[in-house]
Design a protein around this motif. Structure first.
Motif, short mmCIF file in Angstrom:
data_model
loop_
_atom_site.label_atom_id
_atom_site.label_comp_id
_atom_site.label_asym_id
_atom_site.label_seq_id
_atom_site.Cartn_x
_atom_site.Cartn_y
_atom_site.Cartn_z
N GLY A 121 0.79 -1.22 0.00
CA GLY A 121 0.00 0.00 0.00
C GLY A 121 0.82 1.27 0.00
N LEU A 122 2.11 1.18 -0.37
CA LEU A 122 3.00 2.33 -0.32
C LEU A 122 3.57 2.64 -1.71
N VAL A 123 4.06 3.86 -1.86
CA VAL A 123 4.65 4.29 -3.12
C VAL A 123 5.89 5.13 -2.84
N TYR A 124 6.95 4.92 -3.62
CA TYR A 124 8.11 5.80 -3.60
C TYR A 124 7.84 6.91 -4.61
N ALA A 125 8.08 8.15 -4.21
CA ALA A 125 7.74 9.27 -5.10
C ALA A 125 8.72 10.42 -4.93
N ALA A 126 9.03 11.08 -6.04
CA ALA A 126 9.83 12.30 -6.04
C ALA A 126 9.34 13.16 -7.20
N GLN A 127 9.32 14.46 -6.99
CA GLN A 127 8.84 15.36 -8.05
C GLN A 127 10.01 16.08 -8.72
N PHE A 128 9.89 16.25 -10.03
CA PHE A 128 10.95 16.86 -10.83
C PHE A 128 10.39 17.98 -11.69
N GLU A 129 11.25 18.96 -11.95
CA GLU A 129 10.89 20.05 -12.84
C GLU A 129 12.15 20.55 -13.53
N ALA A 130 12.11 20.59 -14.86
CA ALA A 130 13.26 21.06 -15.66
C ALA A 130 14.54 20.31 -15.30
N GLY A 131 14.40 19.00 -15.06
CA GLY A 131 15.57 18.18 -14.77
C GLY A 131 16.07 18.25 -13.35
N ASP A 144 -2.05 9.18 0.56
CA ASP A 144 -1.35 10.45 0.76
C ASP A 144 -0.79 10.98 -0.56
N PHE A 145 -0.34 10.08 -1.41
CA PHE A 145 0.17 10.52 -2.71
C PHE A 145 -0.95 11.13 -3.55
N LEU A 146 -2.11 10.49 -3.56
CA LEU A 146 -3.24 11.02 -4.32
C LEU A 146 -3.68 12.38 -3.79
N LYS A 149 -2.48 15.43 -5.45
CA LYS A 149 -3.10 15.72 -6.75
C LYS A 149 -2.08 15.70 -7.90
N PRO A 150 -1.40 14.56 -8.07
CA PRO A 150 -0.41 14.47 -9.17
C PRO A 150 -1.09 14.61 -10.53
N GLN A 151 -0.50 15.40 -11.39
CA GLN A 151 -1.05 15.62 -12.73
C GLN A 151 -0.34 14.77 -13.79
N ILE A 152 0.97 14.61 -13.63
CA ILE A 152 1.78 13.89 -14.61
C ILE A 152 2.77 13.01 -13.85
N TYR A 153 3.00 11.79 -14.34
CA TYR A 153 3.94 10.91 -13.65
C TYR A 153 4.60 9.97 -14.65
N ILE A 154 5.73 9.41 -14.21
CA ILE A 154 6.40 8.35 -14.96
C ILE A 154 6.70 7.23 -13.99
N THR A 155 6.59 6.00 -14.44
CA THR A 155 6.87 4.86 -13.58
C THR A 155 7.34 3.69 -14.42
N LEU A 156 8.07 2.78 -13.78
CA LEU A 156 8.49 1.54 -14.42
C LEU A 156 7.70 0.35 -13.90
N SER A 157 6.85 0.59 -12.90
CA SER A 157 6.13 -0.51 -12.26
C SER A 157 4.64 -0.46 -12.57
N ASP A 158 3.97 -1.57 -12.31
CA ASP A 158 2.52 -1.62 -12.44
C ASP A 158 1.91 -0.90 -11.24
N ILE A 159 1.02 0.03 -11.50
CA ILE A 159 0.41 0.83 -10.44
C ILE A 159 -0.86 0.13 -9.94
N PRO A 160 -0.95 -0.16 -8.64
CA PRO A 160 -2.08 -0.93 -8.12
C PRO A 160 -3.31 -0.10 -7.78
N VAL A 161 -3.27 1.21 -8.03
CA VAL A 161 -4.41 2.06 -7.71
C VAL A 161 -4.78 2.89 -8.94
N ASP A 162 -5.97 3.46 -8.90
CA ASP A 162 -6.42 4.34 -9.96
C ASP A 162 -5.89 5.75 -9.69
N LEU A 163 -5.02 6.24 -10.56
CA LEU A 163 -4.47 7.58 -10.39
C LEU A 163 -5.36 8.65 -11.00
#
Length: 211
Positions: A121-131, A144-146, A149-163
């Motif tokens: 039930g957890l997610v690793y997350a970091a936000q980036f802008e202009a590199g 907590d991540f939802l 209000k994330p608008q754009i994301y990139i991931t390499l894993s299967d996401i188990p929730v509806d973003l």
């Protein structure tokens, strides 16, 4: 100035390795079998060095993707470099695995998140802008991540929730290329003496079982 040749590896998602030589030539390799990391990682590194007609003693520095990510993958990577470097005593640089993932999105001119499912039930997350990382890696519940209000994301894993309405960015460059550019941007960065520590951000499953 970044000393070369420098050998880099990241095992947070599969295993990617690269060797940047003193003349600027780059060699890379990868494997996608996490369970084989401890058995096949050293031969993969050794093969890259032999291909470049170098020896371990020729290396001037190391770089390691320290996470967050798979406990086993991170531990194997950091322990492998620590073992190799015990006698070589070369500089070791730490790379954020989420920052490497962010580079796989290419040039994005608006804020976005690099995320990976941390399970339970957890997610690793970091936000980036202009590199640049504008929100450092953290371990959150999906709720907590939802709430961010994330608008754009990139991931390499299967996401188990509806973003919800968040847009997923496509992978536009390989993990090896993202690792290479991460290493090339290390100019002027500080390093630790002989090893780096994994960035777990949460207790291991064994530690949770003992709690």
């Amino acid at each position: 100035m970044l000393s070369k040749p420098i050998l880099a590896l990241d095992t947070s998602a599969g295993a990617s390795v690269c060797l940047i030589q003193a003349d600027g030539n780059v060699r890379s390799a990868s494997m996608q079998t996490p369970r084989a990391h401890s058995r096949e990682l050293l031969p993969l590194l050794d093969g890259l060095i032999q291909e470049a007609e170098l020896t371990w003693q020729d290396l001037q520095a190391f770089a390691v993707g320290t996470g967050p990510g798979s406990f086993t993958g991170l531990r194997v990577a950091c322990a492998t470099i620590a073992g190799i470097n015990a006698s070589l005593k070369k500089p070791v640089y730490s790379l954020s695995s989420l920052a490497i993932t962010a580079r796989q999105a290419g040039d994005i001119n608006q804020p976005f998140w690099a995320i990976e499912d941390a399970r339970s039930g957890l997610v690793y997350a970091a936000q980036f802008e202009a590199g640049v990382c504008v929100s450092p890696p953290q371990c959150l519940t999906w709720q907590d991540f939802l709430a961010l209000k994330p608008q754009i994301y990139i991931t390499l894993s299967d996401i188990p929730v509806d973003l919800q309405s968040a847009k997923q960015l496509p992978i536009v460059c390989s993990r090896e290329l993202a690792l290479i550019t991460s290493v090339q941007d290390l100019e002027g960065c500080e390093h630790q003496a002989m090893w780096v520590e994994p960035v777990y951000l949460q207790p291991s499953q064994a530690e949770k079982n003992l709690a």
